[in-house]
Design an enzyme around this catalytic site. Sequence first.
Site, PDB file in Angstrom:
ATOM      1  N   CYS A  25       0.830  -1.211   0.000  1.00  0.00           N
ATOM      2  CA  CYS A  25       0.000   0.000   0.000  1.00  0.00           C
ATOM      3  C   CYS A  25       0.863   1.259   0.000  1.00  0.00           C
ATOM      4  O   CYS A  25       1.608   1.504   0.946  1.00  0.00           O
ATOM      5  CB  CYS A  25      -0.908  -0.056   1.232  1.00  0.00           C
ATOM      6  N   CYS A  28       0.201   3.680   2.874  1.00  0.00           N
ATOM      7  CA  CYS A  28       0.735   3.092   4.110  1.00  0.00           C
ATOM      8  C   CYS A  28       2.235   3.362   4.215  1.00  0.00           C
ATOM      9  O   CYS A  28       2.734   3.717   5.292  1.00  0.00           O
ATOM     10  CB  CYS A  28       0.505   1.580   4.138  1.00  0.00           C
TER      11      CYS A  28
END
Length: 100
Positions: A25, A28
Amino acid sequence: MEKETFNQLISGQGLVLVDFYATWCGPCQRMHPILDQLKQQMGDRIRIIKVDVDEQEALAGKYRIQSVPTLILYKDGVQKWRSSGGMTLTQLKERIETEI
């Protein structure tokens, strides 16, 4: 991470910020240095726990994590705040400060 261990961590005294993330991600990955800076600035006032949703599927399911990153703030064992998506260090600190 064992479920009991996680429950013990979030039910402790003080502030605990849980970061549900995934290695693949992008947002993230951008949050990781922000969380590191937050920890440096807040020191012992906060504990940050990172949970990889791919490795901890059952835990992610229990907390109904539908998107990453998802941040959940606990204070003295009580969930105070939850947010999905990235944010700046300033935004994150402001949000946490309102819960202290």
